[in-house]
Write an enzyme that holds these catalytic residues in place. Structure first.
Site, PDB file in Angstrom:
ATOM      1  CG  ASP B   9      -1.528   1.353   1.472  1.00  0.00           C
ATOM      2  OD1 ASP B   9      -2.587   1.678   0.586  1.00  0.00           O
ATOM      3  OD2 ASP B   9      -1.434   1.960   2.427  1.00  0.00           O
ATOM      4  CE1 TYR B  11      -0.722   9.385  -1.416  1.00  0.00           C
ATOM      5  CE2 TYR B  11      -1.864   7.616  -2.564  1.00  0.00           C
ATOM      6  CZ  TYR B  11      -1.080   8.783  -2.689  1.00  0.00           C
ATOM      7  OH  TYR B  11      -0.873   9.360  -3.731  1.00  0.00           O
ATOM      8  NE  ARG B  40      -5.248   7.692   5.513  1.00  0.00           N
ATOM      9  CZ  ARG B  40      -4.911   7.064   4.346  1.00  0.00           C
ATOM     10  NH1 ARG B  40      -4.941   7.611   3.169  1.00  0.00           N
ATOM     11  NH2 ARG B  40      -4.683   5.627   4.547  1.00  0.00           N
ATOM     12  CB  SER B 117      -1.831   2.993  -4.253  1.00  0.00           C
ATOM     13  OG  SER B 117      -2.061   4.264  -3.944  1.00  0.00           O
ATOM     14  CG  ASN B 118      -7.579   3.317  -2.571  1.00  0.00           C
ATOM     15  OD1 ASN B 118      -8.194   2.389  -3.130  1.00  0.00           O
ATOM     16  ND2 ASN B 118      -8.123   3.403  -1.161  1.00  0.00           N
TER      17      ASN B 118
END
Lengths: 226, 226
Positions: B9, B11, B40, B117-118
């Site tokens: 991942d 972030y 966040r 990742s997003n």
């Protein structure tokens, strides 16, 4: 609008989920309010993660899991007795004080009232009875039937299926802005019951109307507010 | 385990998302840390709501929306200049200090390193460059290709598809416990990088291993830790 039917969210909308705060304060001194907030946030988070991953567990299970997480996060020792008392309180939440009068107005006007909730059938039964709202709702719809929590479309689809009309002809009421966004995306006519003066979510979608109490909802549904 | 490949991942795991706090403190005095947390949390919430409702918008958009919400919730006046500075900072996050040494160890050992990742491809490019991690990753996978954010299975499927092996043979690394739960459900071999000593999520699923820094991840992947 003058809807033929209204679908109400339950937790936070009809039933005050923060009414557990008082008991939590009794049990955990000055951390009760914080516990109630984390408990609620985590409960909602778990519904989403389980639905996204197709790992459904019912709302009673998720609510207990969230309580345990919240206590650990705050460093609180959750005894079996305290767990039972808090969960018992969650099964018998208070209704908001204006509810009965406003549901009565709507029912008298011939509008079909229903609940569409993440709660289990048992939890909804308990909460309706405990809060004195028995007799007002023709349909009490639990997402447990489809094993997907709101905001999944399969959950929202239960409304049109049960009520026999299109989502756009049903007024969907929720105090949870995320629920209103999901319902609006799905196609309901929506009113956000913004009980706590929260900011609007930034999701590129807006409710058809905003109110601050169930009286505002009834006025809107009865055509008293444009 | 001795994996052939690792999927990280980004972030919170490789890049410190709270490194924006310092700038936020400069801009908003004593509310910077609180702003970073709400920003966040809301960012993650929006990824889930949009994925559940099939209303994808990319992570840059969602990140900006979440910043605006967080400022409104805290009563902060977000000028266009302040927005630009905060978003610019988000595009150039710090890496955690141990990253380079540990990625070097893993790469030297012949393990294929990747990111899943997003974030958008552009955001990931920027962050990798800004943090000095260029050259370590053979695959930088953005869910933007499938228009579903983690924890949707379609997002996790990108790993096996790109790496050419089964999820169970890929070590998935995240500091976000919810991401670890989703990845474990999906079928990855998982290590939770619990950087902040958070409680385990109560979702009925557990990672295969838990560490507290990227050194623990490297030790585990290289068979130094059982």
């Amino acid at each position: 609008m003058r809807p033929n039917a209204i679908a109400f969210d339950a937790y936070g909308t009809l039933f005050d989920v923060y009414s557990v705060s008082a008991l939590a304060e009794d049990l955990f001194a000055d951390k009760g309010a914080q516990l109630a907030v984390i408990w609620r946030d985590k409960q909602i988070e778990y519904t989403r993660l389980r639905t996204l991953c197709d790992q459904y567990a019912d709302f009673w299970q998720v609510t207990g899991d969230a309580l345990e997480y919240a206590c650990e996060a705050l460093g609180l020792d959750l005894t079996a007795a305290a767990r039972d008392r808090l969960m018992g309180q969650y099964a018998a939440l208070s209704a908001f004080p204006e509810n009965v009068d406003q549901l009565h107005r709507l029912k008298e006007a011939g509008i079909t009232l229903s609940i569409l909730s993440n709660g289990t059938p048992w939890m909804l039964d308990q909460a309706i009875t405990a809060s004195g709202l028995g007799g007002y709702f023709e349909h009490v719809l639990s997402v447990d039937a489809v094993k997907q929590f709101k905001t999944a479309p399969q959950a929202y689809q239960m409304g049109p299926d049960a009520l026999g009309c299109a989502a756009k002809d049903i007024l969907f009421v929720s105090s949870n802005c995320w629920d209103i966004c999901g319902a609006t995306w799905f196609g309901y006519h929506t009113i956000w019951l913004n009980r706590y003066g929260h900011p609007m979510e930034r999701l590129g979608v807006a409710p058809h109307h905003i109110g601050s109490s169930l009286k505002d909802v009834a006025d809107y549904a009865l055509g008293i507010t444009a």
